[in-house]
Design a protein around this motif. Structure first.
Motif, PDB file in Angstrom:
ATOM      1  N   SER A 124       0.681  -1.170   0.264  1.00  0.00           N
ATOM      2  CA  SER A 124      -0.142   0.012  -0.082  1.00  0.00           C
ATOM      3  C   SER A 124       0.771   1.150   0.052  1.00  0.00           C
ATOM      4  CB  SER A 124      -1.087  -0.067   1.328  1.00  0.00           C
ATOM      5  OG  SER A 124      -0.250   0.073   2.619  1.00  0.00           O
ATOM      6  N   ILE A 125       2.100   1.233   0.607  1.00  0.00           N
ATOM      7  CA  ILE A 125       2.912   2.395   0.856  1.00  0.00           C
ATOM      8  C   ILE A 125       3.556   2.381  -0.596  1.00  0.00           C
ATOM      9  CG2 ILE A 125       5.090   3.448   1.985  1.00  0.00           C
ATOM     10  CD1 ILE A 125       4.013   2.313   4.492  1.00  0.00           C
ATOM     11  N   ARG A 126       4.151   1.521  -0.975  1.00  0.00           N
ATOM     12  CA  ARG A 126       5.100   1.453  -2.272  1.00  0.00           C
ATOM     13  C   ARG A 126       4.234   1.874  -3.496  1.00  0.00           C
ATOM     14  NH1 ARG A 126       9.249  -3.075  -4.285  1.00  0.00           N
ATOM     15  NH2 ARG A 126      10.091  -2.190  -6.080  1.00  0.00           N
ATOM     16  N   SER A 155      -5.782   6.308   7.258  1.00  0.00           N
ATOM     17  CA  SER A 155      -5.040   7.035   6.507  1.00  0.00           C
ATOM     18  C   SER A 155      -3.526   6.628   6.331  1.00  0.00           C
ATOM     19  CB  SER A 155      -5.252   8.576   6.777  1.00  0.00           C
ATOM     20  OG  SER A 155      -6.835   8.828   6.664  1.00  0.00           O
ATOM     21  N   ILE A 156      -2.933   6.996   5.485  1.00  0.00           N
ATOM     22  CA  ILE A 156      -1.612   6.638   4.996  1.00  0.00           C
ATOM     23  C   ILE A 156      -1.081   8.008   5.130  1.00  0.00           C
ATOM     24  CG2 ILE A 156       0.415   5.692   3.748  1.00  0.00           C
ATOM     25  CD1 ILE A 156      -1.593   3.724   2.809  1.00  0.00           C
ATOM     26  N   GLY A 157      -0.001   8.376   5.988  1.00  0.00           N
ATOM     27  CA  GLY A 157       0.481   9.809   6.043  1.00  0.00           C
ATOM     28  C   GLY A 157       1.733   9.807   4.892  1.00  0.00           C
ATOM     29  N   PRO A 158       2.285  10.982   4.678  1.00  0.00           N
ATOM     30  CA  PRO A 158       3.147  11.108   3.593  1.00  0.00           C
ATOM     31  C   PRO A 158       4.489  10.819   3.955  1.00  0.00           C
ATOM     32  CG  PRO A 158       2.537  13.328   4.492  1.00  0.00           C
ATOM     33  CD  PRO A 158       1.625  12.154   5.096  1.00  0.00           C
ATOM     34  N   ARG A 159       4.590  10.473   5.446  1.00  0.00           N
ATOM     35  CA  ARG A 159       5.929   9.850   5.862  1.00  0.00           C
ATOM     36  C   ARG A 159       5.875   8.913   6.648  1.00  0.00           C
ATOM     37  NH1 ARG A 159       8.676  11.277   2.425  1.00  0.00           N
ATOM     38  NH2 ARG A 159      10.348  10.612   3.832  1.00  0.00           N
ATOM     39  N   ASP A 160       4.808   8.142   6.601  1.00  0.00           N
ATOM     40  CA  ASP A 160       4.542   6.812   7.188  1.00  0.00           C
ATOM     41  C   ASP A 160       5.762   5.624   6.780  1.00  0.00           C
ATOM     42  OD1 ASP A 160       2.926   7.100   9.167  1.00  0.00           O
ATOM     43  OD2 ASP A 160       1.003   6.726   7.846  1.00  0.00           O
ATOM     44  N   THR A 161       6.233   5.118   7.584  1.00  0.00           N
ATOM     45  CA  THR A 161       7.108   3.565   7.442  1.00  0.00           C
ATOM     46  C   THR A 161       5.787   2.561   7.339  1.00  0.00           C
ATOM     47  OG1 THR A 161       7.858   3.282   9.322  1.00  0.00           O
ATOM     48  CG2 THR A 161       9.182   4.628   7.856  1.00  0.00           C
ATOM     49  N   LEU A 224       9.354   3.297  -1.779  1.00  0.00           N
ATOM     50  CA  LEU A 224      10.134   2.157  -1.860  1.00  0.00           C
ATOM     51  C   LEU A 224      10.566   2.102  -0.336  1.00  0.00           C
ATOM     52  CD1 LEU A 224      11.048  -0.627  -2.795  1.00  0.00           C
ATOM     53  CD2 LEU A 224      13.071   0.720  -3.536  1.00  0.00           C
ATOM     54  N   VAL A 225      11.510   2.992  -0.209  1.00  0.00           N
ATOM     55  CA  VAL A 225      12.385   3.084   1.067  1.00  0.00           C
ATOM     56  C   VAL A 225      11.480   2.931   2.280  1.00  0.00           C
ATOM     57  CG1 VAL A 225      14.170   4.308   2.430  1.00  0.00           C
ATOM     58  CG2 VAL A 225      14.267   4.244   0.062  1.00  0.00           C
ATOM     59  N   ARG A 226      10.344   3.741   2.383  1.00  0.00           N
ATOM     60  CA  ARG A 226       9.686   4.018   3.504  1.00  0.00           C
ATOM     61  C   ARG A 226       8.727   2.381   3.610  1.00  0.00           C
ATOM     62  NH1 ARG A 226       5.392   6.952   3.169  1.00  0.00           N
ATOM     63  NH2 ARG A 226       5.538   7.744   1.184  1.00  0.00           N
ATOM     64  N   SER A 227       8.164   2.019   2.332  1.00  0.00           N
ATOM     65  CA  SER A 227       7.594   0.560   2.509  1.00  0.00           C
ATOM     66  C   SER A 227       8.535  -0.497   2.972  1.00  0.00           C
ATOM     67  CB  SER A 227       7.209   0.178   1.139  1.00  0.00           C
ATOM     68  OG  SER A 227       8.368  -0.164   0.327  1.00  0.00           O
ATOM     69  N   VAL A 228       9.819  -0.508   2.889  1.00  0.00           N
ATOM     70  CA  VAL A 228      10.420  -1.538   3.415  1.00  0.00           C
ATOM     71  C   VAL A 228      11.368  -1.201   4.564  1.00  0.00           C
ATOM     72  CG1 VAL A 228      10.840  -2.692   1.173  1.00  0.00           C
ATOM     73  CG2 VAL A 228      12.505  -0.936   1.818  1.00  0.00           C
ATOM     74  N   GLY A 246      17.964   4.485   5.309  1.00  0.00           N
ATOM     75  CA  GLY A 246      16.704   4.717   5.998  1.00  0.00           C
ATOM     76  C   GLY A 246      15.750   5.607   5.181  1.00  0.00           C
ATOM     77  N   PRO A 247      14.596   6.223   5.765  1.00  0.00           N
ATOM     78  CA  PRO A 247      13.472   7.173   4.880  1.00  0.00           C
ATOM     79  C   PRO A 247      14.462   8.300   4.325  1.00  0.00           C
ATOM     80  CG  PRO A 247      12.476   6.519   6.932  1.00  0.00           C
ATOM     81  CD  PRO A 247      13.971   5.741   7.139  1.00  0.00           C
ATOM     82  N   VAL A 248      14.095   8.508   3.295  1.00  0.00           N
ATOM     83  CA  VAL A 248      14.717   9.574   2.259  1.00  0.00           C
ATOM     84  C   VAL A 248      13.457  10.404   2.034  1.00  0.00           C
ATOM     85  CG1 VAL A 248      16.333   8.289   1.313  1.00  0.00           C
ATOM     86  CG2 VAL A 248      14.069   8.737   0.060  1.00  0.00           C
ATOM     87  N   ARG A 249      13.641  11.759   1.618  1.00  0.00           N
ATOM     88  CA  ARG A 249      12.997  13.060   1.421  1.00  0.00           C
ATOM     89  C   ARG A 249      12.993  13.424   0.013  1.00  0.00           C
ATOM     90  NH1 ARG A 249      14.177  17.336   3.573  1.00  0.00           N
ATOM     91  NH2 ARG A 249      16.274  16.701   4.749  1.00  0.00           N
TER      92      ARG A 249
END
Length: 322
Positions: A124-126, A155-161, A224-228, A246-249
């Motif tokens: 869902s995030i990817r 809801s899926i937030g814009p920075r959610d992992t 992708l990064v947040r999803s894994v 880790g998470p990128v921006r």
């Protein structure tokens, strides 16, 4: 109702705790995967679900093969009315599904029929979904195809992992599961067949799936990064060694080729197929996770230096790769 709870990882703990504390239901046993080697010493350790059950004095069933006839007999001896399932991690054969009179009731972390399979939250995030949720449904022979008792949305937030989103769904899903079991016991809740439209699949995410393709747009790299995160963890290659990410921006930046690095006082940029991303925490081989700026001070990427792609594995005899 008399319940045998089936689950294995941490994400199943809120549901098991809620059922253990429920005044209406009795967890008479827990079914979980066999102890698995963990840590540097690779010593067998009980699953998180097994550890919680043991601490509460609940019998733990850890069959090597749930399909074995002798285990069907063992489960039947507990006389379960219903068997709730949360991330058990193995297929359950028809003879086992037939044991409880009110069936097996599964908590799945998607809005079925979307993202059937092992990794719905990661998918869902990817894929950039704005909303996901959890579904409680009746387990049957097909993969996540059974009729649904109820859903809860999130809801899926814009920075959610995936770890953060799954944690929220585990808590709200536990409440949904208890409510569904209450309704099943009362006879006031009926499962509704899943619609034929909107079916999608979320297979297990492998380490190879978590490699960043820097040719993708910055938004896709971010997702992708947040999803894994945290597992299995995103990675790329730098100077022929694997670098954990880790998470990128996403960032607005011009003139960077895919994977090309640019170090500034503001941080470390990596180019993508469209735009760039600010690197977050990274983990170099044999070292602890650190901010990208600290890593860059030690690694000192040269002007124009890029992240690499992992070399493809050698083909086995007779293997064809597109």
């Amino acid at each position: 109702m008399r319940l045998v709870f089936a689950g294995t990882p941490d994400v199943a703990l809120p549901s098991l705790t809620a059922l253990l504390d429920s005044p209406r239901h009795q967890v008479v046993a827990v079914l979980t995967r066999p102890d698995a080697p963990t840590g540097r010493g690779r010593r067998p350790r009980p699953s998180p679900v097994a550890e919680l059950a043991i601490s509460r004095g609940i019998p733990v069933l850890r069959p090597p093969k749930p399909s074995a006839p002798e285990f069907v007999e063992s489960l039947s001896a507990y006389r379960p009315d219903c068997c709730p399932v949360v991330a058990f991690g193995a297929l359950l054969p028809p003879p086992l599904l037939a044991v409880p009179a009110k069936g097996w009731v599964n908590l799945h972390f998607s809005l079925l029929p979307a993202w059937r399979g092992a990794a719905p939250v990661q998918a869902s995030i990817r894929h950039g979904d704005d909303v996901t949720g959890a579904s409680v449904f009746e387990l049957e022979k097909g993969m996540d195809t059974g009729p649904v008792y109820g859903v809860v949305t999130e809801s899926i937030g814009p920075r959610d992992t995936s770890g953060e989103l799954l944690g929220r769904l585990a808590r709200s899903g536990a409440e949904l599961l208890v409510t569904a079991l209450d309704g099943i016991e009362d006879g006031t809740l009926r499962a509704v067949a899943q619609p034929a439209d909107g079916v999608s699949y979320a297979p297990k995410v492998t380490t190879a799936d978590a490699e960043v393709d820097w040719r993708a747009p910055s938004a896709a790299v971010d997702r992708l990064v947040r999803s894994v995160t945290p597992a299995p963890g995103a990675w790329t290659m730098f100077r022929s060694e694997r670098l954990g990410l880790g998470p990128v921006r996403p960032a607005e930046a011009d003139g960077l080729a895919p994977g090309e690095l640019r170090v500034s006082k503001h941080g470390v940029l990596a180019g993508t197929g469209a735009g760039a991303v600010w690197l977050g925490p990274v983990r170099a081989p044999g070292k602890r996770e650190m901010p990208a700026e600290d890593w860059a001070r030690g690694a000192r990427p040269a002007a124009g230096e890029r992240f690499e792609s992992a070399e493809p594995a050698e083909l086995t005899p007779g293997e064809v790769r597109a």
